[in-house]
Write an enzyme that holds these catalytic residues in place. Structure first.
Site, short mmCIF file in Angstrom:
data_model
loop_
_atom_site.label_atom_id
_atom_site.label_comp_id
_atom_site.label_asym_id
_atom_site.label_seq_id
_atom_site.Cartn_x
_atom_site.Cartn_y
_atom_site.Cartn_z
N GLU A 174 -43.87 27.54 -13.63
CA GLU A 174 -43.92 27.51 -12.17
C GLU A 174 -42.53 27.34 -11.58
O GLU A 174 -42.16 27.98 -10.60
CB GLU A 174 -44.81 26.36 -11.70
CG GLU A 174 -46.29 26.59 -11.83
CD GLU A 174 -47.08 25.59 -10.99
OE1 GLU A 174 -46.74 24.40 -10.96
OE2 GLU A 174 -48.05 26.03 -10.34
N ASN B 118 -28.31 23.75 -5.19
CA ASN B 118 -27.64 23.13 -4.06
C ASN B 118 -28.70 22.52 -3.15
O ASN B 118 -29.91 22.68 -3.39
CB ASN B 118 -26.75 24.13 -3.32
CG ASN B 118 -27.51 25.33 -2.80
OD1 ASN B 118 -28.47 25.21 -2.05
ND2 ASN B 118 -27.07 26.53 -3.20
N HIS C 145 -39.61 28.24 -12.64
CA HIS C 145 -38.71 29.39 -12.72
C HIS C 145 -39.04 30.48 -11.69
O HIS C 145 -38.29 31.46 -11.59
CB HIS C 145 -38.73 29.96 -14.13
CG HIS C 145 -38.12 29.04 -15.14
ND1 HIS C 145 -38.35 29.16 -16.50
CD2 HIS C 145 -37.32 27.95 -14.99
CE1 HIS C 145 -37.70 28.20 -17.14
NE2 HIS C 145 -37.07 27.46 -16.24
N ARG D 233 -43.23 22.22 -3.35
CA ARG D 233 -43.70 21.52 -4.54
C ARG D 233 -43.97 20.03 -4.32
O ARG D 233 -44.10 19.28 -5.28
CB ARG D 233 -42.69 21.71 -5.68
CG ARG D 233 -42.44 23.17 -6.05
CD ARG D 233 -43.70 23.90 -6.48
NE ARG D 233 -43.41 25.28 -6.89
CZ ARG D 233 -44.29 26.14 -7.36
NH1 ARG D 233 -45.56 25.77 -7.46
NH2 ARG D 233 -43.94 27.36 -7.70
N GLU E 32 -32.90 26.57 -20.76
CA GLU E 32 -34.02 25.84 -21.36
C GLU E 32 -33.92 25.83 -22.88
O GLU E 32 -33.39 26.75 -23.50
CB GLU E 32 -35.35 26.47 -20.94
CG GLU E 32 -36.57 25.70 -21.40
CD GLU E 32 -37.88 26.35 -21.00
OE1 GLU E 32 -38.93 25.90 -21.49
OE2 GLU E 32 -37.85 27.31 -20.20
N ARG F 90 -36.73 29.81 -30.35
CA ARG F 90 -36.22 30.76 -31.34
C ARG F 90 -35.17 30.12 -32.24
O ARG F 90 -34.97 30.55 -33.38
CB ARG F 90 -35.59 31.97 -30.65
CG ARG F 90 -36.55 32.80 -29.81
CD ARG F 90 -35.84 34.01 -29.25
NE ARG F 90 -35.45 34.94 -30.31
CZ ARG F 90 -34.59 35.94 -30.14
NH1 ARG F 90 -34.01 36.13 -28.95
NH2 ARG F 90 -34.30 36.74 -31.14
N ARG G 134 -43.92 30.14 -33.07
CA ARG G 134 -44.12 29.43 -31.80
C ARG G 134 -45.25 30.00 -30.96
O ARG G 134 -45.72 29.36 -30.02
CB ARG G 134 -42.84 29.45 -30.98
CG ARG G 134 -42.42 30.83 -30.51
CD ARG G 134 -41.18 30.79 -29.64
NE ARG G 134 -40.72 32.13 -29.29
CZ ARG G 134 -39.79 32.38 -28.39
NH1 ARG G 134 -39.21 31.39 -27.74
NH2 ARG G 134 -39.42 33.62 -28.12
N SER H 2 -34.77 26.39 -26.62
CA SER H 2 -35.26 27.65 -27.18
C SER H 2 -36.09 27.43 -28.44
O SER H 2 -35.63 26.80 -29.40
CB SER H 2 -34.08 28.57 -27.51
OG SER H 2 -34.53 29.72 -28.19
N ARG I 224 -29.73 23.24 -0.18
CA ARG I 224 -30.62 24.17 0.51
C ARG I 224 -31.71 24.69 -0.43
O ARG I 224 -32.89 24.73 -0.06
CB ARG I 224 -29.82 25.35 1.07
CG ARG I 224 -30.65 26.26 1.97
CD ARG I 224 -29.85 27.46 2.42
NE ARG I 224 -30.52 28.19 3.49
CZ ARG I 224 -30.09 29.35 3.96
NH1 ARG I 224 -28.98 29.90 3.47
NH2 ARG I 224 -30.76 29.95 4.93
#
Length: 242
Positions: A85, A185, A87, A196, A97, A101, A169, A99, A187
């Site tokens: 959500e 920032n 992103h 949110r 984030e 992998r 995964r 990983s 804003r």
């Protein structure tokens, strides 16, 4: 080899401010360049409380760009479904984030706490969440924990068999905890908070999922310490991003 540690179940999220260059005076000198040019640099040394009226004017009339000349970086630990959500917020944000992998993902999973409302009532656009019964809470916790244990066992089995992390995964659920750095920032943060968080004084109602709201609350608390006048203006003018 995979990590043999047993699963950990959490109902919280964590938000840490790791670096910032953000203060109320940043808004003032950025705004005053419009009329003062190079003399706006004098605002760097002035008490920002003397310009509370200017900050409120900018917020009220939605002159947004002066609120962009600052930066905050947060380290956030939360379930993967929160980040999916999160992103969706792209303008004014940067993310990196953990990983799956490149590292073995740890068995830390989200299970709702006792105060998490479990039951949705009403139709889309007119629904609300209410407390679940003790039986529903028990079913939720037991089902989640059993599913998490099974999926992580499957993940470990594939890793132990030599299967690549990026393939193994795929069996892990969105309730798995991840971590990321998020930089924004004021804003862009205000826009995030307007969507949110659920607040009675908000001009535009919002109905966020509780788990991302927990992250938002942590970020807002840190930002309010850095830029108290800007935060107060945001509150005063209905929590609408300029």
């Amino acid at each position: 080899m995979s990590d043999a540690a047993g699963p950990v179940f959490r109902s919280d999220v964590t938000v840490e401010l790791v670096r910032s260059s953000a203060q109320d005076s940043d808004v003032i000198w950025a705004a005053r360049v419009s009329t003062a040019g190079e003399q706006s640099l004098e605002a760097l040394q002035q008490d920002p409380e003397k310009s509370t009226g200017l900050i409120n004017y900018l917020m009220r009339d939605r002159h947004g760009t002066p609120f962009e000349h600052n930066s905050m970086t947060f380290f956030i630990s939360a379930p993967i479904f929160v980040f999916r959500e999160f992103h969706r917020h792209r303008s004014g944000w940067s993310y990196n984030e953990e990983s799956g992998r490149y590292r073995n993902l740890q068995p830390v999973f989200y299970v709702p706490g006792e105060d998490r409302k479990l039951v949705q009532q009403g139709r889309p656009g007119r629904y609300e969440f209410v407390d679940g019964t003790p039986e529903q809470a028990k079913v939720t916790a037991e089902a989640m924990e059993a599913s998490y244990r099974a999926s992580y066992t499957a993940y470990q089995e594939m890793l132990d068999a030599g299967v690549a992390r990026e393939v193994a995964r795929a069996v892990l659920p969105v309730g798995l905890f991840s971590s990321m750095y998020a930089t924004c920032n004021a804003r862009s943060l205000m826009h995030f908070l307007s969507l949110r968080t659920k607040k009675e004084n908000a001009t535009v109602p919002s109905f966020p999922q509780r788990e991302i709201e927990m992250v938002a609350e942590g970020m807002e608390a840190e930002w309010a310490k850095l830029m108290p006048l800007t935060h107060a203006a945001f509150e005063k003018h209905g929590r609408v991003a300029p």
